[in-house]
Every structure is written in C-alpha cells, then in structure tokens.
Scaffold this motif. Structure first.
Motif, mmCIF file in Angstrom:
data_model
loop_
_atom_site.group_PDB
_atom_site.id
_atom_site.type_symbol
_atom_site.label_atom_id
_atom_site.label_comp_id
_atom_site.label_asym_id
_atom_site.label_seq_id
_atom_site.Cartn_x
_atom_site.Cartn_y
_atom_site.Cartn_z
ATOM 1 N N ASP A 255 0.192 6.623 -5.771
ATOM 2 C CA ASP A 255 -0.520 7.190 -4.631
ATOM 3 C C ASP A 255 -0.150 6.360 -3.394
ATOM 4 O O ASP A 255 -0.757 5.321 -3.118
ATOM 5 C CB ASP A 255 -2.025 7.146 -4.894
ATOM 6 N N GLY A 256 0.864 6.826 -2.671
ATOM 7 C CA GLY A 256 1.415 6.060 -1.562
ATOM 8 C C GLY A 256 0.413 5.616 -0.505
ATOM 9 O O GLY A 256 0.388 4.442 -0.120
ATOM 10 N N SER B 158 -1.518 2.577 -1.654
ATOM 11 C CA SER B 158 -0.742 1.478 -2.235
ATOM 12 C C SER B 158 -0.052 0.724 -1.102
ATOM 13 O O SER B 158 0.126 1.245 -0.005
ATOM 14 C CB SER B 158 0.302 2.019 -3.213
ATOM 15 N N SER B 159 0.350 -0.512 -1.397
ATOM 16 C CA SER B 159 1.002 -1.304 -0.354
ATOM 17 C C SER B 159 1.862 -2.384 -0.984
ATOM 18 O O SER B 159 1.769 -2.666 -2.181
ATOM 19 C CB SER B 159 -0.032 -1.941 0.578
ATOM 20 N N THR C 38 3.818 -0.356 4.016
ATOM 21 C CA THR C 38 2.830 0.593 3.497
ATOM 22 C C THR C 38 3.428 1.887 2.963
ATOM 23 O O THR C 38 2.703 2.720 2.417
ATOM 24 C CB THR C 38 1.809 0.945 4.597
ATOM 25 N N ARG C 39 4.738 2.080 3.109
ATOM 26 C CA ARG C 39 5.361 3.291 2.572
ATOM 27 C C ARG C 39 5.823 3.023 1.146
ATOM 28 O O ARG C 39 6.957 2.613 0.901
ATOM 29 C CB ARG C 39 6.524 3.725 3.449
ATOM 30 N N VAL C 40 4.928 3.239 0.207
ATOM 31 C CA VAL C 40 5.179 2.930 -1.204
ATOM 32 C C VAL C 40 5.201 4.217 -2.017
ATOM 33 O O VAL C 40 4.363 5.103 -1.824
ATOM 34 C CB VAL C 40 4.095 1.982 -1.755
ATOM 35 N N SER C 41 6.154 4.334 -2.926
ATOM 36 C CA SER C 41 6.233 5.481 -3.835
ATOM 37 C C SER C 41 6.687 4.984 -5.198
ATOM 38 O O SER C 41 6.938 3.804 -5.397
ATOM 39 C CB SER C 41 7.207 6.541 -3.292
ATOM 40 N N VAL D 218 9.751 0.903 -2.013
ATOM 41 C CA VAL D 218 9.150 0.655 -0.706
ATOM 42 C C VAL D 218 10.176 0.978 0.379
ATOM 43 O O VAL D 218 11.336 0.580 0.287
ATOM 44 C CB VAL D 218 8.707 -0.822 -0.582
ATOM 45 N N ASP D 219 9.728 1.707 1.398
ATOM 46 C CA ASP D 219 10.549 1.959 2.581
ATOM 47 C C ASP D 219 10.239 0.863 3.592
ATOM 48 O O ASP D 219 9.147 0.810 4.161
ATOM 49 C CB ASP D 219 10.221 3.335 3.154
ATOM 50 N N VAL E 126 -1.001 -1.289 -6.237
ATOM 51 C CA VAL E 126 -0.655 0.090 -6.602
ATOM 52 C C VAL E 126 -1.886 0.860 -7.052
ATOM 53 O O VAL E 126 -2.691 0.372 -7.845
ATOM 54 C CB VAL E 126 0.400 0.096 -7.730
#
Length: 196
Positions: free
Chosen positions: A34-35, A38-39, A57-60, A77-78, A187
């Motif tokens: 859940d992006g 999550s961090s 903060t862009r987590v997938s 992570v982006d 996560v």
C-alpha cells in the motif's frame, strides 16, 4: 463384480484423493504494498556531525507466499521525490552522481530471499539483493518483530539495515561522509488477492 473388489476400488480412490490433497502445495497469496501508507528512509553520517536523514514516499512492491511455504518480498522505491533534512546543498549532493545518482537511477529495489512466517512475526534476518545506482549487490537486512497478529495489515512491517556506500560505487566525499548508509522500510499491505 463382487462387493469386495468394488469396496477395494472405492477405498483406493479415497486414499488416492487424500494423498493428492496432502501433497497439494499451499495456496499462494500476493499482497501488494500500500504505497500511500508505506515509506522508506535513509541516514548518512557526516564525520564529526549527527546523521542526516532522507525520506522517500513513493513505495511499491509485493509480498508473496503463504504461512506454510514462507514469503518473498519485493520493495521498490522511486527516489525522485527524495527529501533530505538540513541545508539545500545536502539534497543536491544526495541526488548527484557522487551519491545516489537519482536522476540517472531513480529506482531503489530490494528483492528478498524466501523467509519464514515465523520471521515475519518474530523478526530476524532478511537476506536478498539491493539495487541502488544501477548496481545490484547481496545484502542482509533485519525484519523487526511484529506488533500485531497480521503484519502489514494491522500494523507496519519494519525492515532496517546498513549498506556500504563503496559497494554501490559511492566513493566521493570519503573524508567527509562515513561509508555506512542506514536504510529503513516501513510497509503496509493491501487486501490479498490470489496469485496468478
């Protein structure tokens, strides 16, 4: 056909069915990360100063597996939205080719090896591969003990560990910045869905 052979056939079919069910692999679940909830963060230490922290903060990614078979995790992570505490030059240096090279290699990715459901709940070593600055290296992180019965859904899954800057080609500023980079992933997981 006599009753005895017929009963033997039924018994054989029942035993075969039971054996097949016993050998069937456990159902695999895929739990997407859940992006928005999550961090990821990291910390570097300037010599003679306190650590400087960066936040992403862009987590997938996903967790896949089952209680019986164990789990694997992929966290991606982006890094283009990185935010760094401190003066603006620290953020410029963090993004630069001398450090994380986020303009050229924005993706930071961790792929774990198989780990048990006990480790997911009780904590332990999480071995895998980290891709950073376009380089992939084996690493070992620590999965912290869970604070709830359903990690990732009722509470955060917390992973932390330290990697060497030098191992990922970050050799600049050696007299100013220590080699160790501390990473932390927090996560949360979305509702489960069957694996294809």
């Amino acid at each position: 056909m006599s009753h005895a052979p017929r009963a033997s056939l039924f018994l054989f079919a029942a035993l075969a069915t039971m054996a097949a069910q016993a050998q069937a692999p456990p159902a695999v679940k895929t739990l997407a990360i859940d992006g928005p909830h999550s961090s990821a963060s990291f910390a570097v230490t300037l010599r003679m100063r306190k650590p400087t922290h960066g936040y992403l903060t862009r987590v997938s990614g996903k967790f896949a597996g089952s209680k019986e078979a164990g789990w694997t995790a992929v966290v991606q992570v982006d890094g283009r939205n990185v935010r760094v505490d401190g003066p603006r030059w620290m953020e410029r240096v963090t993004r630069s080719d001398a450090f994380l090279a986020l303009n050229r290699y924005p993706t930071i990715r961790f792929e774990s090896e198989l780990f048990s459901d006990a480790v997911l709940h009780e904590g332990g070593t999480l071995a895998g591969k980290l891709t950073l600055r376009g380089l992939t290296q084996p690493v070992s992180f620590q999965l912290l003990p869970s604070e709830c019965d359903q990690p990732g859904r009722e509470c955060d899954i917390n992973v932390q560990g330290t990697v060497s800057r030098h191992a990922f080609g970050m050799t600049a500023y050696r007299s100013m910045v220590k080699d160790e980079v501390d990473f932390r992933f927090t996560v949360r997981l979305r509702a489960e869905k069957p694996s294809p």
